[in-house]
Enzyme design. Structure first.
Site, PDB file in Angstrom:
ATOM      1  N   CYS A  88       0.811  -1.217   0.000  1.00 51.74           N
ATOM      2  CA  CYS A  88       0.000   0.000   0.000  1.00 51.74           C
ATOM      3  C   CYS A  88       0.842   1.263   0.000  1.00 51.74           C
ATOM      4  O   CYS A  88       0.302   2.365  -0.027  1.00 51.74           O
ATOM      5  CB  CYS A  88      -0.969  -0.003   1.179  1.00 51.74           C
ATOM      6  SG  CYS A  88      -0.208  -0.497   2.703  1.00 51.74           S
TER       7      CYS A  88
ATOM      8  N   ASP B 203       2.632   2.476   2.367  1.00 50.68           N
ATOM      9  CA  ASP B 203       2.695   3.155   3.656  1.00 50.68           C
ATOM     10  C   ASP B 203       4.135   3.216   4.165  1.00 50.68           C
ATOM     11  O   ASP B 203       4.889   2.260   4.015  1.00 50.68           O
ATOM     12  CB  ASP B 203       1.858   2.406   4.707  1.00 50.68           C
ATOM     13  CG  ASP B 203       0.364   2.521   4.442  1.00 50.68           C
ATOM     14  OD1 ASP B 203      -0.011   3.200   3.472  1.00 50.68           O
ATOM     15  OD2 ASP B 203      -0.417   1.932   5.207  1.00 50.68           O
TER      16      ASP B 203
ATOM     17  N   CYS C  11      -2.719   4.977   5.491  1.00 52.17           N
ATOM     18  CA  CYS C  11      -4.158   5.037   5.720  1.00 52.17           C
ATOM     19  C   CYS C  11      -4.458   5.285   7.197  1.00 52.17           C
ATOM     20  O   CYS C  11      -3.562   5.263   8.035  1.00 52.17           O
ATOM     21  CB  CYS C  11      -4.801   3.729   5.277  1.00 52.17           C
ATOM     22  SG  CYS C  11      -4.269   2.338   6.273  1.00 52.17           S
TER      23      CYS C  11
ATOM     24  N   CYS D 258      -1.403  -3.254   8.812  1.00 55.04           N
ATOM     25  CA  CYS D 258      -1.034  -1.983   9.444  1.00 55.04           C
ATOM     26  C   CYS D 258      -0.511  -2.225  10.856  1.00 55.04           C
ATOM     27  O   CYS D 258       0.423  -1.561  11.304  1.00 55.04           O
ATOM     28  CB  CYS D 258      -2.233  -1.043   9.509  1.00 55.04           C
ATOM     29  SG  CYS D 258      -2.876  -0.604   7.896  1.00 55.04           S
TER      30      CYS D 258
END
Lengths: 126, 175
Positions: free
Chosen positions: A37, A39, A63, A106
């Site tokens: 993603c 991140d 996110c 995450c």
């Protein structure tokens, strides 16, 4: 996808956002990223001579769940010894924030950030 | 069936996109489910599956990062799972800086100039990695494939930055 209230709270009022001097021998920096993603997460810990985490700061581009995971971790690690902090599991983070399965990565990122920071601290000590 | 064979293309990372697109269209025409409107339901189902497979193959070969990933998988390269976090500190520090650069864009004195400069920076850094990837894909040995899979992971971070920049541009120029 709906975020849990705790995620929204950390996202809207992130705790301990910021940076410390990475060259300070007492400051440990953990940098991790998630290619899937994009991140990027930076976790910094200020560690006393007796191995207690006195302060923690984070900066995360990602996110809401990634921001909430790192914000939560900074709250959790403060006052802990590095050994205790190293025991924080991604499942604890995911459970506290009620992360859905697609956002588990995450919490993994946040756990890895703690480990990376501790590793940085150990390499600075040696 | 290997996707390159499906489109009768050489197994190479350097791909002739015009040939790929032509081969895709002619295959898609042959497999089009409408052609099987009067066929048995089993044949219809096969046609739908085949058509979907051709589509997947086309999307993967068309997109350089997906093409590289596919080829590396086919070569049996040990690819880290999507869940494995990336820990190249220097690279990630640079990623942070680039995100900060994008964050600052709306506050720039000369927004147009800053947006152009940001685009150029991202393009340049992407291109440097991409050229390395091209060479490594050609080298095609265990060591080069391993490095190539690292570069594929890095390129994904740049893709994300690119999307972020597009989002910011839309916001800035909508106002």
């Amino acid at each position: 996808m709906a975020y849990s209230e705790k995620v929204i709270d950390h996202y809207e009022n992130p705790r301990n956002v910021g940076s410390m001097d990475k060259n300070d021998p007492q400051v440990a920096t953990g940098m991790v990223g998630a290619p899937a993603c994009g991140d990027v997460m930076k976790l910094q810990l200020k560690i006393s001579d007796d191995g207690i985490i006195e302060d923690a700061k984070f900066k995360t581009y990602g996110c809401g769940s990634a921001i909430a995971s790192s914000s939560l971790v900074t709250e959790w690690v403060k006052g802990k010894s590095i050994e205790e902090a190293g025991k924080i599991k991604n499942t604890d983070i995911a459970e506290e924030l009620a992360l859905p399965p697609v956002k588990i990565h995450c919490s993994i990122l946040a756990e890895d950030a703690i480990k990376a920071a501790i590793e940085d601290y150990r390499s600075k000590q040696s | 069936m290997n996707y390159f064979d499906l489109f009768a293309l050489p197994h190479s990372f350097e791909i002739d996109l015009a040939k790929l697109s032509a081969a895709f269209q002619s295959l898609q025409k042959m497999a089009h489910p409408d052609k099987f409107a009067h066929a048995s339901s089993q044949q219809q189902l096969l046609a739908v599956q085949k058509s979907a497979n051709i589509n997947d193959a086309y999307q993967i070969l068309k997109t350089p990062i997906k093409r590289a990933e596919y080829m590396l998988q086919q070569r049996g390269t040990d690819m880290p799972s999507e869940q494995t976090s990336f820990q190249d500190t220097l690279f990630l520090m640079r990623q942070m800086e680039l995100h900060e650069m994008l964050e600052e864009l709306p506050h720039a004195d000369d927004i147009d100039g800053a947006v152009n400069a940001a685009n150029e920076t991202l393009d340049n850094e992407y291109q440097i990695l991409f050229c390395q990837l091209q060479q490594l894909m050609q080298d095609n040995n265990t060591a080069s494939d391993k490095i190539a899979s690292e570069i594929v992971r890095k390129l994904k971070f740049y893709q994300k930055l690119q999307l972020e920049l597009e989002r910011i541009e839309e916001q800035l120029f909508d106002e």
